[in-house]
Design a protein around this motif. Structure first.
Motif, PDB file in Angstrom:
ATOM      1  N   MET A  14       0.687  -0.936  -0.017  1.00 13.61           N
ATOM      2  CA  MET A  14       0.198   0.059   0.237  1.00 13.61           C
ATOM      3  C   MET A  14       0.771   1.221   0.146  1.00 13.61           C
ATOM      4  SD  MET A  14      -2.738   1.592  -0.160  1.00 13.61           S
ATOM      5  CE  MET A  14      -4.236   0.506   0.426  1.00 13.61           C
ATOM      6  N   MET A  15       1.834   1.258   0.807  1.00 13.20           N
ATOM      7  CA  MET A  15       2.923   2.525   0.933  1.00 13.20           C
ATOM      8  C   MET A  15       3.465   2.815  -0.518  1.00 13.20           C
ATOM      9  SD  MET A  15       3.655   4.974   2.424  1.00 13.20           S
ATOM     10  CE  MET A  15       5.026   6.303   2.605  1.00 13.20           C
ATOM     11  N   LYS A  36       0.983   4.127  -2.738  1.00  9.09           N
ATOM     12  CA  LYS A  36       0.821   5.469  -2.370  1.00  9.09           C
ATOM     13  C   LYS A  36       2.184   6.629  -3.213  1.00  9.09           C
ATOM     14  CE  LYS A  36      -1.321   6.811   1.401  1.00  9.09           C
ATOM     15  NZ  LYS A  36      -1.488   7.030   2.842  1.00  9.09           N
ATOM     16  N   ASN A  68       2.167  12.138   3.156  1.00 12.02           N
ATOM     17  CA  ASN A  68       2.594  10.639   2.923  1.00 12.02           C
ATOM     18  C   ASN A  68       4.018  10.096   2.898  1.00 12.02           C
ATOM     19  OD1 ASN A  68      -0.509   9.519   3.134  1.00 12.02           O
ATOM     20  ND2 ASN A  68      -0.500  11.275   1.973  1.00 12.02           N
ATOM     21  N   PRO A  93     -10.841   5.210   7.437  1.00 12.21           N
ATOM     22  CA  PRO A  93      -9.684   5.005   6.585  1.00 12.21           C
ATOM     23  C   PRO A  93      -9.332   6.185   5.518  1.00 12.21           C
ATOM     24  CG  PRO A  93     -11.469   3.687   5.803  1.00 12.21           C
ATOM     25  CD  PRO A  93     -11.970   4.301   6.972  1.00 12.21           C
ATOM     26  N   ILE A  94     -10.349   7.004   5.068  1.00 12.57           N
ATOM     27  CA  ILE A  94      -9.995   7.888   4.169  1.00 12.57           C
ATOM     28  C   ILE A  94      -9.165   8.947   4.675  1.00 12.57           C
ATOM     29  CG2 ILE A  94     -10.841   9.699   2.559  1.00 12.57           C
ATOM     30  CD1 ILE A  94     -13.740   7.931   2.277  1.00 12.57           C
ATOM     31  N   TRP A 153      -5.645   7.669   4.954  1.00 12.31           N
ATOM     32  CA  TRP A 153      -5.081   7.632   3.926  1.00 12.31           C
ATOM     33  C   TRP A 153      -4.660   8.942   3.320  1.00 12.31           C
ATOM     34  CZ3 TRP A 153      -4.642   8.339  -1.499  1.00 12.31           C
ATOM     35  CH2 TRP A 153      -4.236   7.132  -2.260  1.00 12.31           C
ATOM     36  N   LEU A 154      -5.284   9.739   3.423  1.00  5.47           N
ATOM     37  CA  LEU A 154      -5.088  11.051   2.832  1.00  5.47           C
ATOM     38  C   LEU A 154      -3.959  11.944   3.693  1.00  5.47           C
ATOM     39  CD1 LEU A 154      -8.491  12.534   1.676  1.00  5.47           C
ATOM     40  CD2 LEU A 154      -6.521  11.557   0.077  1.00  5.47           C
ATOM     41  N   GLY A 182      -1.639   8.768   7.940  1.00  4.03           N
ATOM     42  CA  GLY A 182      -1.552   8.369   9.244  1.00  4.03           C
ATOM     43  C   GLY A 182      -1.541   9.080  10.350  1.00  4.03           C
ATOM     44  N   HIS A 239       3.365   4.475   8.159  1.00  6.72           N
ATOM     45  CA  HIS A 239       2.229   4.719   8.539  1.00  6.72           C
ATOM     46  C   HIS A 239       0.980   3.929   8.173  1.00  6.72           C
ATOM     47  CE1 HIS A 239       1.931   7.030   4.556  1.00  6.72           C
ATOM     48  NE2 HIS A 239       0.492   6.544   4.896  1.00  6.72           N
ATOM     49  N   THR A 240       1.257   3.226   7.213  1.00 10.47           N
ATOM     50  CA  THR A 240       0.346   2.148   6.466  1.00 10.47           C
ATOM     51  C   THR A 240       0.191   1.018   7.715  1.00 10.47           C
ATOM     52  OG1 THR A 240       2.026   1.217   5.386  1.00 10.47           O
ATOM     53  CG2 THR A 240       0.548   2.574   4.199  1.00 10.47           C
TER      54      THR A 240
END
Length: 386
Positions: free
Chosen positions: A69-70, A73, A115, A318-319, A322-323, A326, A341-342
């Motif tokens: 996921m990271m 991103k 992020n 979670p939104i 995600w933005l 974290g 942070h994920t």
């Protein structure tokens, strides 16, 4: 078996002592276990909490560094930023499309700062220093000197949370009163009204003033004692020239856009970046329920200091996570700064449950809007009460 990375994930500044100078300005991960209070009993809250956070990675058999996921991103943020600027030069569009694409690039910068740049600053993305160092230049790509931000964030925040005169985040520079230990002026009574307007200028201040002030006219003792290398001076000026060139000069010279149009779009971008980044951070420490210690020795263990001075918000959304990179899971961030942070969401549940078990106050707000409201309440209180 627990991975080596998981074993060294815990907050190195947990005992809140000044860190010696290090080449990359970030205390080594190996120092984290040495600096954690050895006098704490095996059944104490700090030790139990630490053990459970470590155990999460051991049980899951995963690294505390960047996961799929990271990396997604990182790819998305860089692709949107690059794509917006490529589109600007390919399409040669009208003023409204220009502003829209320019603003899209600004939103990508905000996303990258929260992020990518922040995690890389903590060496949380990779166990390879070069990867973190490279991604940390995202700050410079966005007009902020990565080297100086690294100093201010580690020496001037993580090691002294909410301490007046030491925590750089509490530096209101006369405009704001962020702590009850600071003197009050007549205009502070209005600070809850003008706060959001001033916050919107945050990134402009960093790009054109703050970085230069910290290099040339430092106010903090740790900055006065620091000798900046010639290469860092070169990066400071080269980074600023690069940023101003691609953000302001090239759109006028190459695309033939009006200087006023470009300046207006530039200002709009910074209003978005400044307000977004400032609110994400301010709502985690300066709210009406957090504590402002008078000195470093007020708590027997740094973990209690973190819980008293830090708050979470919207941890079940979670939104937002995600933005905001974290950073709404802020207690975990200060406990485990070397963790990407994920991973924060499940760690926050461990923190919340363990705090409840030991009767340690855990501060949180259900939404970011509520956290902003309580930040403004604090500003109003500090502006009207001594």
């Amino acid at each position: 078996m627990m991975t080596a990375e998981a074993q060294v994930m815990f907050e190195p500044e947990a005992v809140l002592t000044p860190e010696p100078y290090m080449a990359d300005l970030v205390p080594s991960e190996a120092a984290s276990r040495q600096s954690f209070d050895p006098a704490a009993g095996a059944t104490s809250f700090p030790k139990i909490l630490r053990r459970r956070l470590d155990k999460f990675f051991a049980d899951q058999k995963i690294s505390p560094k960047a996961n799929t996921m990271m990396w997604a991103k990182i790819a998305i943020g860089l692709a949107v930023l690059a794509g917006s600027w490529i589109a600007l030069y390919l399409f040669r569009s009208g003023p409204w499309t220009f502003v829209a694409l320019y603003l899209l690039g600004g939103l990508a910068q905000t996303f990258l700062l929260l992020n990518i740049a922040h995690d890389s600053n903590h060496n949380a993305i990779s166990s390879r220093p070069l990867v973190n160092k490279t991604l940390n230049y995202v700050f410079d790509l966005c007009g902020i000197n990565s080297y100086m931000w690294r100093i201010l964030h580690h020496r001037g925040h993580h090691s002294c949370i909410n301490l007046q005169g030491e925590d750089d985040a509490l530096s209101g520079r006369g405009i704001f009163r962020f702590t009850p230990h600071e003197s009050r002026t007549p205009w502070h009574r209005f600070q809850h009204i003008y706060a959001l307007f001033v916050y919107a200028l945050f990134s402009l201040d960093y790009v054109f003033f703050r970085d230069f002030q910290c290099f040339l006219f430092p106010t903090h003792d740790y900055l006065k004692r620091t000798r900046h290398s010639l290469s860092e001076w070169a990066i400071l000026f080269a980074g600023k020239v690069f940023y101003v060139t691609y953000m302001l000069v090239l759109p006028v010279l190459v695309l033939g856009k009006s200087p006023l149009l470009v300046a207006g779009a530039f200002l709009l971008v910074h209003l978005v970046v400044g307000l977004s980044v400032t609110l994400v951070f301010q709502t985690t420490h300066t709210i009406d329920s957090t504590y402002f210690p008078s000195d470093r020795g007020e708590f027997e263990n740094g973990v209690y200091h973190i819980f008293a001075t830090t708050a979470d918000y919207a941890t079940e959304n979670p939104i937002v996570g995600w933005l905001a990179g974290g950073l709404n899971h802020h207690i975990v961030h200060h406990l485990c700064p070397y963790v990407c942070h994920t991973h924060y969401a499940p760690l926050t549940r461990i923190v919340r449950e363990t705090a409840a078990e030991f009767g340690v106050p855990y501060r949180q707000h259900p939404t970011m809007a509520r956290a902003i409201w309580h930040h403004l309440i604090l500003l109003k209180q500090l502006g009207n009460e001594d």
